[in-house]
Write a protein that holds these residues in place. Structure first.
Motif, PDB file in Angstrom:
ATOM      1  N   SER A   7       0.707  -1.032   0.176  1.00  0.00           N
ATOM      2  CA  SER A   7      -0.195   0.546   0.037  1.00  0.00           C
ATOM      3  C   SER A   7       0.573   1.125  -0.277  1.00  0.00           C
ATOM      4  CB  SER A   7      -0.839   0.109   1.774  1.00  0.00           C
ATOM      5  OG  SER A   7      -1.240  -1.383   1.648  1.00  0.00           O
ATOM      6  N   TYR A   8       1.802   1.062   0.588  1.00  0.00           N
ATOM      7  CA  TYR A   8       3.018   2.022   0.902  1.00  0.00           C
ATOM      8  C   TYR A   8       3.365   2.226  -0.578  1.00  0.00           C
ATOM      9  CZ  TYR A   8       5.552   5.829   2.828  1.00  0.00           C
ATOM     10  OH  TYR A   8       6.975   7.062   2.459  1.00  0.00           O
ATOM     11  N   TYR A   9       4.093   1.472  -1.071  1.00  0.00           N
ATOM     12  CA  TYR A   9       4.876   1.818  -1.719  1.00  0.00           C
ATOM     13  C   TYR A   9       4.049   2.015  -3.276  1.00  0.00           C
ATOM     14  CZ  TYR A   9       7.595   0.112  -5.899  1.00  0.00           C
ATOM     15  OH  TYR A   9       8.236   0.613  -7.191  1.00  0.00           O
ATOM     16  N   GLY A  10       2.963   1.862  -3.345  1.00  0.00           N
ATOM     17  CA  GLY A  10       1.759   2.016  -4.623  1.00  0.00           C
ATOM     18  C   GLY A  10       0.887   3.159  -4.230  1.00  0.00           C
ATOM     19  N   ARG A  11       1.326   3.140  -3.233  1.00  0.00           N
ATOM     20  CA  ARG A  11      -0.063   4.563  -2.835  1.00  0.00           C
ATOM     21  C   ARG A  11      -0.232   5.552  -3.918  1.00  0.00           C
ATOM     22  NH1 ARG A  11       4.288   5.641  -0.406  1.00  0.00           N
ATOM     23  NH2 ARG A  11       5.216   7.986   0.001  1.00  0.00           N
ATOM     24  N   SER A  48       1.231  11.186 -17.078  1.00  0.00           N
ATOM     25  CA  SER A  48       2.063  12.161 -18.315  1.00  0.00           C
ATOM     26  C   SER A  48       3.365  12.780 -16.900  1.00  0.00           C
ATOM     27  CB  SER A  48       1.588  13.793 -18.653  1.00  0.00           C
ATOM     28  OG  SER A  48       1.349  14.061 -17.537  1.00  0.00           O
ATOM     29  N   THR A  49       3.901  12.024 -15.083  1.00  0.00           N
ATOM     30  CA  THR A  49       4.703  12.160 -14.985  1.00  0.00           C
ATOM     31  C   THR A  49       5.321  10.755 -15.536  1.00  0.00           C
ATOM     32  OG1 THR A  49       2.489  13.384 -13.603  1.00  0.00           O
ATOM     33  CG2 THR A  49       5.053  12.983 -12.495  1.00  0.00           C
ATOM     34  N   GLY A  50       6.626  11.155 -15.297  1.00  0.00           N
ATOM     35  CA  GLY A  50       6.983  10.081 -15.496  1.00  0.00           C
ATOM     36  C   GLY A  50       7.203   9.261 -13.819  1.00  0.00           C
ATOM     37  N   GLU A  51       7.127   9.857 -12.790  1.00  0.00           N
ATOM     38  CA  GLU A  51       7.726   8.806 -11.659  1.00  0.00           C
ATOM     39  C   GLU A  51       6.000   7.841 -12.315  1.00  0.00           C
ATOM     40  OE1 GLU A  51       7.647   8.177  -6.775  1.00  0.00           O
ATOM     41  OE2 GLU A  51       7.591   9.792  -7.592  1.00  0.00           O
ATOM     42  N   LEU A  52       5.076   8.755 -12.347  1.00  0.00           N
ATOM     43  CA  LEU A  52       3.574   7.658 -11.907  1.00  0.00           C
ATOM     44  C   LEU A  52       3.830   7.395 -13.195  1.00  0.00           C
ATOM     45  CD1 LEU A  52       0.541  10.136 -10.768  1.00  0.00           C
ATOM     46  CD2 LEU A  52       1.151   7.775  -9.763  1.00  0.00           C
ATOM     47  N   ASN A  53       4.160   7.019 -14.290  1.00  0.00           N
ATOM     48  CA  ASN A  53       4.137   6.689 -15.932  1.00  0.00           C
ATOM     49  C   ASN A  53       5.361   5.255 -15.656  1.00  0.00           C
ATOM     50  OD1 ASN A  53       4.315   5.857 -17.982  1.00  0.00           O
ATOM     51  ND2 ASN A  53       4.493   7.934 -19.033  1.00  0.00           N
ATOM     52  N   GLN A  54       5.894   5.379 -14.369  1.00  0.00           N
ATOM     53  CA  GLN A  54       7.047   4.093 -14.184  1.00  0.00           C
ATOM     54  C   GLN A  54       6.170   3.377 -13.055  1.00  0.00           C
ATOM     55  OE1 GLN A  54       9.913   4.192 -15.785  1.00  0.00           O
ATOM     56  NE2 GLN A  54      10.314   2.027 -14.953  1.00  0.00           N
ATOM     57  N   VAL A  56      -3.071 -11.468  -4.574  1.00  0.00           N
ATOM     58  CA  VAL A  56      -3.938 -11.624  -5.798  1.00  0.00           C
ATOM     59  C   VAL A  56      -4.854  -9.879  -6.068  1.00  0.00           C
ATOM     60  CG1 VAL A  56      -5.974 -12.615  -7.035  1.00  0.00           C
ATOM     61  CG2 VAL A  56      -4.111 -14.316  -6.459  1.00  0.00           C
ATOM     62  N   LEU A  57      -5.289  -9.649  -4.742  1.00  0.00           N
ATOM     63  CA  LEU A  57      -5.957  -8.408  -4.562  1.00  0.00           C
ATOM     64  C   LEU A  57      -5.000  -7.001  -5.360  1.00  0.00           C
ATOM     65  CD1 LEU A  57      -8.178  -6.704  -3.405  1.00  0.00           C
ATOM     66  CD2 LEU A  57      -7.054  -6.016  -1.076  1.00  0.00           C
ATOM     67  N   PHE A  58      -3.659  -7.273  -4.846  1.00  0.00           N
ATOM     68  CA  PHE A  58      -2.827  -5.854  -5.262  1.00  0.00           C
ATOM     69  C   PHE A  58      -2.586  -6.289  -6.669  1.00  0.00           C
ATOM     70  CE2 PHE A  58      -1.981  -4.906  -0.729  1.00  0.00           C
ATOM     71  CZ  PHE A  58      -2.418  -3.697  -0.811  1.00  0.00           C
ATOM     72  N   HIS A  59      -2.858  -7.460  -7.202  1.00  0.00           N
ATOM     73  CA  HIS A  59      -1.959  -7.841  -8.352  1.00  0.00           C
ATOM     74  C   HIS A  59      -3.794  -7.163  -9.589  1.00  0.00           C
ATOM     75  CE1 HIS A  59      -2.459 -10.129 -12.120  1.00  0.00           C
ATOM     76  NE2 HIS A  59      -3.748 -10.388 -11.873  1.00  0.00           N
ATOM     77  N   THR A  60      -4.701  -7.306  -8.991  1.00  0.00           N
ATOM     78  CA  THR A  60      -5.891  -6.363  -9.755  1.00  0.00           C
ATOM     79  C   THR A  60      -5.834  -4.577  -9.612  1.00  0.00           C
ATOM     80  OG1 THR A  60      -7.188  -6.130  -7.565  1.00  0.00           O
ATOM     81  CG2 THR A  60      -7.782  -8.361  -8.353  1.00  0.00           C
ATOM     82  N   SER A  61      -4.928  -4.173  -8.565  1.00  0.00           N
ATOM     83  CA  SER A  61      -4.386  -3.090  -8.693  1.00  0.00           C
ATOM     84  C   SER A  61      -5.769  -2.140  -8.646  1.00  0.00           C
ATOM     85  CB  SER A  61      -3.783  -2.489 -10.109  1.00  0.00           C
ATOM     86  OG  SER A  61      -5.216  -2.839 -10.797  1.00  0.00           O
ATOM     87  N   PHE A  62      -6.186  -3.204  -7.530  1.00  0.00           N
ATOM     88  CA  PHE A  62      -8.023  -2.897  -7.515  1.00  0.00           C
ATOM     89  C   PHE A  62      -9.235  -1.681  -8.409  1.00  0.00           C
ATOM     90  CE2 PHE A  62      -4.630  -2.329  -4.037  1.00  0.00           C
ATOM     91  CZ  PHE A  62      -5.714  -2.514  -3.005  1.00  0.00           C
TER      92      PHE A  62
END
Ligand code: HEM
Length: 139
Positions: free
Chosen positions: A25-29, A43-49, A112-118
């Motif tokens: 949760s913290y890493y992908g918040r 468009s933000t580079g970090e979010l794109n990554q 699996v829940l995080f795999h769905t990316s909600f």
């Protein structure tokens, strides 16, 4: 297994599950908080990554699905085999294997829940909601 090791194993299971939930949760918040339709066009580079890593077919997202499924299958079949075959009777009391079953199936379900990316929708989500029903029925 004595009481001390039993309590230790339960605590370890608990810590691993909570650490996985908090860590992911913290890493992908920043990514998970984005509305679904905006994720593909960040468009933000970090979010794109982040999108490339965390979406269901991304490097992390995909592996979460694969290893989560492996954990669920391991938790399932190890318990079933221990319960049914006499030759495995010496491998510890059944109740400890049930703890292990609950641990691996819960950890696998979280992954699996995080795999769905909600992102819940479409035909494939029927599989996910079926897993939720099985998990809740276990409780
Ligand atoms: C993906 C998640 C899960 C799956 C696919 C699953 C599947 C199963 C299956 C197939 C059995 C029957 C095993 C047998 O008798 O051979 C079982 C038993 C059981 N599971 Fe799960 N389970 C899951 C999660 C959970 C959870 C989260 C809990 C509890 C918190 C749980 C608690 C139990 C209990 C109490 C039994 C009965 C044990 C017995 O009577 O021998 N399960 N599970």
């Amino acid at each position: 297994m004595n009481q001390f090791f039993h309590k230790l194993s339960i605590s370890l299971y608990f810590i691993i599950i909570i650490a996985t939930i908090l860590g992911l949760s913290y890493y992908g918040r920043a990514y998970y908080n984005l509305p679904i339709e905006e994720r593909y066009y960040t468009s933000t580079g970090e979010l794109n990554q982040m999108h490339k890593l965390l979406y269901p077919s991304g490097y992390i997202g995909h592996n979460l699905g694969i290893y989560g499924t492996i954990f669920i299958l391991l938790g399932l079949f190890s318990y079933m085999i221990r319960k049914r075959y006499k030759i495995f009777m010496e491998l510890g009391a059944l109740k400890y294997w049930l703890d292990f079953h609950i641990f691996l199936c819960t950890l696998g379900s979280v992954m699996v829940l995080f795999h769905t990316s909600f992102k819940f929708g479409g035909i494939i989500s029927i599989g996910f909601w079926s897993l939720v029903i099985v998990w809740v029925s276990g409780l």
